[in-house]
Enzyme design. Structure first.
Site, PDB file in Angstrom:
ATOM      1  N   CYS A 271       0.808  -1.228   0.000  1.00  0.00           N
ATOM      2  CA  CYS A 271       0.000   0.000   0.000  1.00  0.00           C
ATOM      3  C   CYS A 271       0.842   1.279   0.000  1.00  0.00           C
ATOM      4  O   CYS A 271       0.425   2.289  -0.549  1.00  0.00           O
ATOM      5  CB  CYS A 271      -0.989   0.013   1.151  1.00  0.00           C
ATOM      6  SG  CYS A 271      -0.233  -0.075   2.777  1.00  0.00           S
TER       7      CYS A 271
ATOM      8  N   LYS B 267      -5.843  -9.159  10.973  1.00  0.00           N
ATOM      9  CA  LYS B 267      -5.779  -7.711  10.769  1.00  0.00           C
ATOM     10  C   LYS B 267      -7.154  -7.251  10.281  1.00  0.00           C
ATOM     11  O   LYS B 267      -7.631  -7.700   9.231  1.00  0.00           O
ATOM     12  CB  LYS B 267      -4.700  -7.371   9.743  1.00  0.00           C
ATOM     13  CG  LYS B 267      -4.615  -5.885   9.437  1.00  0.00           C
ATOM     14  CD  LYS B 267      -3.469  -5.565   8.505  1.00  0.00           C
ATOM     15  CE  LYS B 267      -3.444  -4.092   8.142  1.00  0.00           C
ATOM     16  NZ  LYS B 267      -2.344  -3.772   7.230  1.00  0.00           N
TER      17      LYS B 267
ATOM     18  N   ARG C 280      -2.083   6.280   7.829  1.00  0.00           N
ATOM     19  CA  ARG C 280      -2.145   6.508   6.379  1.00  0.00           C
ATOM     20  C   ARG C 280      -1.640   7.893   6.021  1.00  0.00           C
ATOM     21  O   ARG C 280      -1.130   8.100   4.923  1.00  0.00           O
ATOM     22  CB  ARG C 280      -3.565   6.233   5.871  1.00  0.00           C
ATOM     23  CG  ARG C 280      -3.867   4.731   5.969  1.00  0.00           C
ATOM     24  CD  ARG C 280      -5.250   4.355   5.541  1.00  0.00           C
ATOM     25  NE  ARG C 280      -5.498   2.938   5.873  1.00  0.00           N
ATOM     26  CZ  ARG C 280      -6.663   2.338   5.805  1.00  0.00           C
ATOM     27  NH1 ARG C 280      -7.717   3.024   5.389  1.00  0.00           N
ATOM     28  NH2 ARG C 280      -6.791   1.073   6.129  1.00  0.00           N
TER      29      ARG C 280
ATOM     30  N   ARG D 181     -10.496  -1.236   2.304  1.00  0.00           N
ATOM     31  CA  ARG D 181      -9.734  -2.483   2.359  1.00  0.00           C
ATOM     32  C   ARG D 181     -10.575  -3.682   2.833  1.00  0.00           C
ATOM     33  O   ARG D 181     -10.031  -4.708   3.218  1.00  0.00           O
ATOM     34  CB  ARG D 181      -8.540  -2.321   3.303  1.00  0.00           C
ATOM     35  CG  ARG D 181      -7.603  -1.167   2.976  1.00  0.00           C
ATOM     36  CD  ARG D 181      -6.182  -1.489   3.392  1.00  0.00           C
ATOM     37  NE  ARG D 181      -5.318  -0.335   3.574  1.00  0.00           N
ATOM     38  CZ  ARG D 181      -4.820   0.416   2.603  1.00  0.00           C
ATOM     39  NH1 ARG D 181      -5.153   0.186   1.346  1.00  0.00           N
ATOM     40  NH2 ARG D 181      -4.017   1.416   2.877  1.00  0.00           N
TER      41      ARG D 181
ATOM     42  N   GLU E 137      -7.799 -17.515  10.568  1.00  0.00           N
ATOM     43  CA  GLU E 137      -6.676 -16.791   9.946  1.00  0.00           C
ATOM     44  C   GLU E 137      -5.363 -17.148  10.654  1.00  0.00           C
ATOM     45  O   GLU E 137      -4.343 -17.405  10.007  1.00  0.00           O
ATOM     46  CB  GLU E 137      -6.895 -15.274  10.052  1.00  0.00           C
ATOM     47  CG  GLU E 137      -7.903 -14.695   9.059  1.00  0.00           C
ATOM     48  CD  GLU E 137      -7.307 -14.522   7.671  1.00  0.00           C
ATOM     49  OE1 GLU E 137      -6.173 -14.951   7.422  1.00  0.00           O
ATOM     50  OE2 GLU E 137      -8.002 -13.933   6.810  1.00  0.00           O
TER      51      GLU E 137
ATOM     52  N   LYS F 275      -4.414  -7.160  15.160  1.00  0.00           N
ATOM     53  CA  LYS F 275      -4.303  -5.731  14.906  1.00  0.00           C
ATOM     54  C   LYS F 275      -5.650  -5.171  14.476  1.00  0.00           C
ATOM     55  O   LYS F 275      -6.281  -5.788  13.612  1.00  0.00           O
ATOM     56  CB  LYS F 275      -3.274  -5.513  13.793  1.00  0.00           C
ATOM     57  CG  LYS F 275      -3.138  -4.084  13.329  1.00  0.00           C
ATOM     58  CD  LYS F 275      -2.204  -4.008  12.173  1.00  0.00           C
ATOM     59  CE  LYS F 275      -2.202  -2.587  11.652  1.00  0.00           C
ATOM     60  NZ  LYS F 275      -1.525  -2.474  10.388  1.00  0.00           N
TER      61      LYS F 275
ATOM     62  N   SER G 290      -2.053   3.414  15.185  1.00  0.00           N
ATOM     63  CA  SER G 290      -1.934   4.877  15.172  1.00  0.00           C
ATOM     64  C   SER G 290      -3.146   5.586  15.772  1.00  0.00           C
ATOM     65  O   SER G 290      -3.000   6.565  16.504  1.00  0.00           O
ATOM     66  CB  SER G 290      -1.707   5.345  13.735  1.00  0.00           C
ATOM     67  OG  SER G 290      -2.756   4.898  12.890  1.00  0.00           O
TER      68      SER G 290
ATOM     69  N   TYR H 148       3.654   3.062  19.268  1.00  0.00           N
ATOM     70  CA  TYR H 148       4.313   4.354  19.075  1.00  0.00           C
ATOM     71  C   TYR H 148       4.758   4.946  20.408  1.00  0.00           C
ATOM     72  O   TYR H 148       5.413   5.982  20.428  1.00  0.00           O
ATOM     73  CB  TYR H 148       3.370   5.298  18.310  1.00  0.00           C
ATOM     74  CG  TYR H 148       2.970   4.707  16.973  1.00  0.00           C
ATOM     75  CD1 TYR H 148       3.844   4.753  15.884  1.00  0.00           C
ATOM     76  CD2 TYR H 148       1.761   4.030  16.812  1.00  0.00           C
ATOM     77  CE1 TYR H 148       3.512   4.157  14.681  1.00  0.00           C
ATOM     78  CE2 TYR H 148       1.413   3.434  15.602  1.00  0.00           C
ATOM     79  CZ  TYR H 148       2.287   3.505  14.547  1.00  0.00           C
ATOM     80  OH  TYR H 148       1.972   2.907  13.352  1.00  0.00           O
TER      81      TYR H 148
HETATM   82  C1  PBG Z   1      -0.241  -1.804   5.826  1.00  0.00           C
HETATM   83  C2  PBG Z   1      -0.264  -1.348   7.235  1.00  0.00           C
HETATM   84  C3  PBG Z   1      -1.163  -0.438   7.817  1.00  0.00           C
HETATM   85  C4  PBG Z   1      -0.789  -0.309   9.157  1.00  0.00           C
HETATM   86  C5  PBG Z   1       0.321  -1.128   9.349  1.00  0.00           C
HETATM   87  N1  PBG Z   1       0.607  -1.777   8.146  1.00  0.00           N
HETATM   88  C6  PBG Z   1      -2.224   0.385   7.230  1.00  0.00           C
HETATM   89  C7  PBG Z   1      -3.374  -0.192   6.572  1.00  0.00           C
HETATM   90  O1  PBG Z   1      -3.643  -1.394   6.571  1.00  0.00           O
HETATM   91  O2  PBG Z   1      -4.091   0.634   5.995  1.00  0.00           O
HETATM   92  C8  PBG Z   1      -1.456   0.549  10.178  1.00  0.00           C
HETATM   93  C9  PBG Z   1      -0.709   0.786  11.435  1.00  0.00           C
HETATM   94  C10 PBG Z   1      -1.251   1.867  12.282  1.00  0.00           C
HETATM   95  O3  PBG Z   1      -2.365   2.382  12.092  1.00  0.00           O
HETATM   96  O4  PBG Z   1      -0.545   2.240  13.228  1.00  0.00           O
HETATM   97  N2  PBG Z   1       1.043  -1.754   5.279  1.00  0.00           N
END
Ligand code: PBG
Length: 329
Positions: free
Chosen positions: A122, A200, A210, A222, A238, A253, A279, A318
């Site tokens: 991505c 996830k 993002r 997604r 999964e 996650k 995040s 973080y």
């Molecule tokens: C995809 C990825 C994402 C995050 C980690 N790996 C974003 C997504 O799936 O849109 C999000 C991590 C976060 O929000 O801290 N490479």
């Protein structure tokens, strides 16, 4: 177990007693810090929605990793922000891919730091989706699972060749762990572990990431590859599949809205379990703290302890640097 014979407060009277009966211990050993790297020199761009986090260039990131190692944090996970994006995400696996440059430089400076790489497309595709786009059965544009596997394998191999200590596929394509395991083994990397983002979810809590990774999808969302937030049994399927395909560590996650998933996974499976304190979970508390509505340190440590209590061994967060300092005090 009746009052007044039983008094639960007896063991809460002072800090020493509370320390003695505490059931969950967060340790710096549990922490993995996510980091963002882009092209250039001397770059340190603040990510507005994630105070204290930056987009780094390889040189500044390498210096930052020395600080991270000094704090006792065992691992980092790298996300690349390339200059060039295309439909196939080719900058993800180019020999001079930004993540590969970063891995080489960090490993030279900090050989004992566990450098994990996020394997996904991505950040590298111009459409912002985690794979190759094609028409699906409904005639709509969607990510093509099997076409994406080839590119993910190339990306994981590029990271391995650059010296990554672990690869972490986060794309949610079916079968990617098996394909990556196979390719790693065929190329002499049989000892390189895979941490799979197994459960996830298609979550609103990735918003700030993002912005940080410059990777929002340019159309749709997604939900045809990431999981439906309503599902729990599916998460177990999964995880079981990823384990069968060769995952060494499995991940849930986001973390906080999915503590039940973490608990169930911890009870069901014996592999080390990771959870990603994403995040949005971070940004909410930062924003509330900036307004004086919440005590950031107490709220953050409570969240991290909850994730550990739910059954995660490793926490991607973080707050890793702050938590490492707080745990020392
Ligand atoms: C995809 C990825 C994402 C995050 C980690 N790996 C974003 C997504 O799936 O849109 C999000 C991590 C976060 O929000 O801290 N490479």
């Amino acid at each position: 177990m009746n009052f007044p014979i039983t008094r639960m407060r007896r063991l809460r009277r002072n800090a020493t007693l509370r320390r003695m009966v505490r059931e969950t211990h967060l340790s710096v050993d549990d922490l993995i810090l996510p980091l963002f790297v882009r092209e250039g020199r001397d770059v340190k761009i603040a990510i507005k929605s994630m105070p204290g986090n930056y987009q780094w260039s390889v040189d500044t990131l390498t210096e930052e990793c020395r600080v991270i190692e000094q704090l006792g944090i065992p691992g980092v996970i790298l996300f690349g922000i390339p200059d060039e994006k295309d439909a196939e995400g080719s900058s993800a696996h180019a020999e001079d891919a930004i993540v590969c440059q970063a891995v080489e430089s960090i490993k030279r400076a900090c050989p004992d730091l566990c450098v994990i790489t996020d394997v996904c497309l991505c950040e590298y595709t111009d459409h912002g989706h985690c794979g190759i786009i094609a028409e699906n059965l409904d005639g709509n544009l969607d990510v093509d699972n099997d076409a994406t596997l080839d590119v993910l394998v190339k990306e994981a191999l590029a990271h391995a060749r650059a010296g990554a200590d672990m690869v972490a596929p986060s794309d949610m394509m079916d079968g990617r762990v098996a394909e990556i395991r196979d390719a790693l083994d065929d190329n002499g990397f049989h000892d390189l572990p895979i941490m799979a983002y197994s459960a996830k979810y298609a979550s609103a809590f990735y918003g700030p990431f993002r912005e940080a990774a410059e990777s929002p999808p340019q159309f749709g969302d997604r939900s045809s590859y990431q999981m439906d937030p309503a599902n729990l049994k599916e998460a177990m399927r999964e995880i079981a599949m990823d384990i069968e395909e060769g995952a060494d560590i499995v991940m849930v996650k986001p973390a906080l809205p999915y503590l039940d998933v973490i608990r169930w996974a911890a009870d069901e499976f014996d592999l080390p379990l990771a959870a990603y304190n994403v995040s949005g979970e971070f940004a909410m508390i930062k924003a509330a703290a900036a307004n004086g509505w919440i005590d950031e340190r107490r709220a953050a440590m409570e969240c991290l302890t909850s994730i550990k209590r739910a059954g995660a061994k490793l926490i991607l967060t973080y707050w890793a640097k702050d938590a490492a300092k707080w745990l020392r005090e």
